[in-house]
Write a protein that holds these residues in place. Structure first.
Motif, PDB file in Angstrom:
ATOM      1  N   ARG A  45       1.029  -1.208   0.107  1.00 48.67           N
ATOM      2  CA  ARG A  45       0.097   0.096   0.090  1.00 48.67           C
ATOM      3  C   ARG A  45       0.974   1.338  -0.161  1.00 48.67           C
ATOM      4  O   ARG A  45       1.842   1.239   0.607  1.00 48.67           O
ATOM      5  CB  ARG A  45      -1.000   0.085   1.152  1.00 48.67           C
ATOM      6  N   GLU A  46       0.476   2.300  -0.850  1.00 55.10           N
ATOM      7  CA  GLU A  46       1.497   3.334  -1.129  1.00 55.10           C
ATOM      8  C   GLU A  46       0.789   4.633  -0.853  1.00 55.10           C
ATOM      9  O   GLU A  46      -0.501   4.709  -1.112  1.00 55.10           O
ATOM     10  CB  GLU A  46       2.054   3.380  -2.625  1.00 55.10           C
ATOM     11  N   TRP A  47       1.228   5.391  -0.005  1.00 54.71           N
ATOM     12  CA  TRP A  47       0.676   6.902   0.167  1.00 54.71           C
ATOM     13  C   TRP A  47       0.674   7.704  -0.871  1.00 54.71           C
ATOM     14  O   TRP A  47       1.482   7.616  -1.758  1.00 54.71           O
ATOM     15  CB  TRP A  47       1.361   7.409   1.279  1.00 54.71           C
ATOM     16  N   VAL A  48      -0.344   8.337  -1.022  1.00 62.58           N
ATOM     17  CA  VAL A  48      -0.690   9.240  -2.417  1.00 62.58           C
ATOM     18  C   VAL A  48      -0.829  10.684  -1.983  1.00 62.58           C
ATOM     19  O   VAL A  48      -0.065  11.557  -2.173  1.00 62.58           O
ATOM     20  CB  VAL A  48      -2.078   8.860  -2.945  1.00 62.58           C
ATOM     21  N   ALA A  49      -1.592  11.226  -0.866  1.00 67.25           N
ATOM     22  CA  ALA A  49      -1.714  12.474  -0.531  1.00 67.25           C
ATOM     23  C   ALA A  49      -2.480  12.235   0.835  1.00 67.25           C
ATOM     24  O   ALA A  49      -3.239  11.444   1.318  1.00 67.25           O
ATOM     25  CB  ALA A  49      -2.575  13.192  -1.663  1.00 67.25           C
ATOM     26  N   ALA A  50      -2.461  13.665   1.557  1.00 66.94           N
ATOM     27  CA  ALA A  50      -3.000  13.638   3.027  1.00 66.94           C
ATOM     28  C   ALA A  50      -3.079  15.122   3.201  1.00 66.94           C
ATOM     29  O   ALA A  50      -2.670  15.982   2.569  1.00 66.94           O
ATOM     30  CB  ALA A  50      -2.150  13.204   4.149  1.00 66.94           C
ATOM     31  N   VAL A  51      -4.045  15.178   4.258  1.00 66.84           N
ATOM     32  CA  VAL A  51      -4.493  16.777   4.638  1.00 66.84           C
ATOM     33  C   VAL A  51      -5.083  16.550   6.016  1.00 66.84           C
ATOM     34  O   VAL A  51      -5.380  15.717   6.605  1.00 66.84           O
ATOM     35  CB  VAL A  51      -5.866  17.093   3.617  1.00 66.84           C
ATOM     36  N   CYS A  52      -4.446  17.791   6.723  1.00 66.33           N
ATOM     37  CA  CYS A  52      -4.992  18.251   7.867  1.00 66.33           C
ATOM     38  C   CYS A  52      -6.322  18.814   8.041  1.00 66.33           C
ATOM     39  O   CYS A  52      -6.418  20.044   7.164  1.00 66.33           O
ATOM     40  CB  CYS A  52      -3.741  18.885   8.574  1.00 66.33           C
ATOM     41  N   ILE A  53      -7.158  18.425   8.407  1.00 69.24           N
ATOM     42  CA  ILE A  53      -8.593  18.734   8.236  1.00 69.24           C
ATOM     43  C   ILE A  53      -8.523  20.269   8.999  1.00 69.24           C
ATOM     44  O   ILE A  53      -9.358  21.175   8.577  1.00 69.24           O
ATOM     45  CB  ILE A  53      -9.521  17.954   8.604  1.00 69.24           C
ATOM     46  N   ALA A  54      -7.989  20.255  10.207  1.00 69.18           N
ATOM     47  CA  ALA A  54      -8.043  21.507  10.849  1.00 69.18           C
ATOM     48  C   ALA A  54      -7.618  22.948  10.026  1.00 69.18           C
ATOM     49  O   ALA A  54      -8.053  23.866  10.341  1.00 69.18           O
ATOM     50  CB  ALA A  54      -7.312  21.517  12.223  1.00 69.18           C
ATOM     51  N   ASP A  55      -6.539  22.572   9.363  1.00 68.66           N
ATOM     52  CA  ASP A  55      -5.764  23.860   9.023  1.00 68.66           C
ATOM     53  C   ASP A  55      -5.732  23.831   7.181  1.00 68.66           C
ATOM     54  O   ASP A  55      -5.220  24.804   6.780  1.00 68.66           O
ATOM     55  CB  ASP A  55      -4.455  24.278   9.610  1.00 68.66           C
ATOM     56  N   GLY A  56      -6.146  22.664   6.751  1.00 64.72           N
ATOM     57  CA  GLY A  56      -5.966  22.445   5.264  1.00 64.72           C
ATOM     58  C   GLY A  56      -4.517  22.146   4.756  1.00 64.72           C
ATOM     59  O   GLY A  56      -4.329  22.059   3.495  1.00 64.72           O
ATOM     60  N   ARG A  57      -3.592  21.911   5.793  1.00 70.40           N
ATOM     61  CA  ARG A  57      -2.034  21.533   5.289  1.00 70.40           C
ATOM     62  C   ARG A  57      -2.489  20.245   4.271  1.00 70.40           C
ATOM     63  O   ARG A  57      -3.001  19.389   4.888  1.00 70.40           O
ATOM     64  CB  ARG A  57      -1.338  21.546   6.225  1.00 70.40           C
ATOM     65  N   THR A  58      -1.367  20.459   3.164  1.00 75.67           N
ATOM     66  CA  THR A  58      -1.545  18.947   2.421  1.00 75.67           C
ATOM     67  C   THR A  58      -0.193  18.696   2.209  1.00 75.67           C
ATOM     68  O   THR A  58       0.593  19.434   2.179  1.00 75.67           O
ATOM     69  CB  THR A  58      -2.268  19.449   1.082  1.00 75.67           C
ATOM     70  N   ASN A  59      -0.123  17.385   1.667  1.00 73.37           N
ATOM     71  CA  ASN A  59       1.045  16.806   1.172  1.00 73.37           C
ATOM     72  C   ASN A  59       0.935  15.869   0.304  1.00 73.37           C
ATOM     73  O   ASN A  59      -0.097  15.152   0.325  1.00 73.37           O
ATOM     74  CB  ASN A  59       1.812  16.325   2.484  1.00 73.37           C
ATOM     75  N   TYR A  60       1.782  15.605  -0.600  1.00 69.75           N
ATOM     76  CA  TYR A  60       1.818  14.692  -1.752  1.00 69.75           C
ATOM     77  C   TYR A  60       2.911  13.923  -2.060  1.00 69.75           C
ATOM     78  O   TYR A  60       4.114  14.388  -1.933  1.00 69.75           O
ATOM     79  CB  TYR A  60       1.443  15.464  -2.949  1.00 69.75           C
ATOM     80  N   ALA A  61       2.758  12.670  -2.390  1.00 68.88           N
ATOM     81  CA  ALA A  61       3.799  11.764  -2.913  1.00 68.88           C
ATOM     82  C   ALA A  61       4.353  12.499  -4.164  1.00 68.88           C
ATOM     83  O   ALA A  61       3.616  12.920  -5.035  1.00 68.88           O
ATOM     84  CB  ALA A  61       3.371  10.319  -3.217  1.00 68.88           C
ATOM     85  N   ASP A  62       5.438  12.203  -4.269  1.00 67.32           N
ATOM     86  CA  ASP A  62       6.429  12.900  -5.460  1.00 67.32           C
ATOM     87  C   ASP A  62       5.503  12.444  -6.884  1.00 67.32           C
ATOM     88  O   ASP A  62       5.624  13.111  -7.991  1.00 67.32           O
ATOM     89  CB  ASP A  62       7.817  12.534  -5.500  1.00 67.32           C
TER      90      ASP A  62
END
Length: 126
Positions: A45-62
């Motif tokens: 299983r590979e991470w794709v993207a994620a978000v912090c619901i409280a402040d909207g910060r996001t992060n993405y796999a390359d």
């Protein structure tokens, strides 16, 4: 009890677009992270993207940066993943995930999440 119900996905030709949705219950604005993962046959299983619901910060796999967009529809307690410029290597079962533990950084490992959606297939043909 936490429930994540996914919808969307399907089959598309390379270069096309798809959208995934994940309705969450409960939806904790103050202390919740949500993410998207994918798993192709025979692969981990590979991470794709994620978000912090409280402040909207996001992060993405390359591998998806610039092509995928994670967003939140707080009015509908829903997490979205807009996927564009899809490639055959994006073919996988996609899962949304949620966790309610306080963290400093956006979690990216499958073990960082306690709750999972049922999965939805995305198939990209060349």
């Amino acid at each position: 009890q936490v429930q994540l119900v996914q919808s969307g996905g399907g089959s598309v030709q390379a270069g096309g677009s798809l959208r995934l949705s994940c309705a969450a219950s409960p939806y904790d604005y103050s202390n919740m992270y949500m993410g998207w993962f994918r798993q192709a046959p025979g692969k981990e299983r590979e991470w794709v993207a994620a978000v912090c619901i409280a402040d909207g910060r996001t992060n993405y796999a390359d591998s998806v940066k610039g092509r995928f967009t994670i967003s939140q529809d707080n009015a509908r307690n829903t997490l979205l993943l807009h996927m564009s410029s899809l490639k055959p290597e994006d073919t996988a079962m996609y899962y949304c995930a949620a966790d309610f533990r306080a963290r400093r950084l956006i979690p990216t490992a499958p073990t960082d999440y306690n709750y999972w959606g049922q999965g939805t297939q995305v198939t990209v043909s060349s």
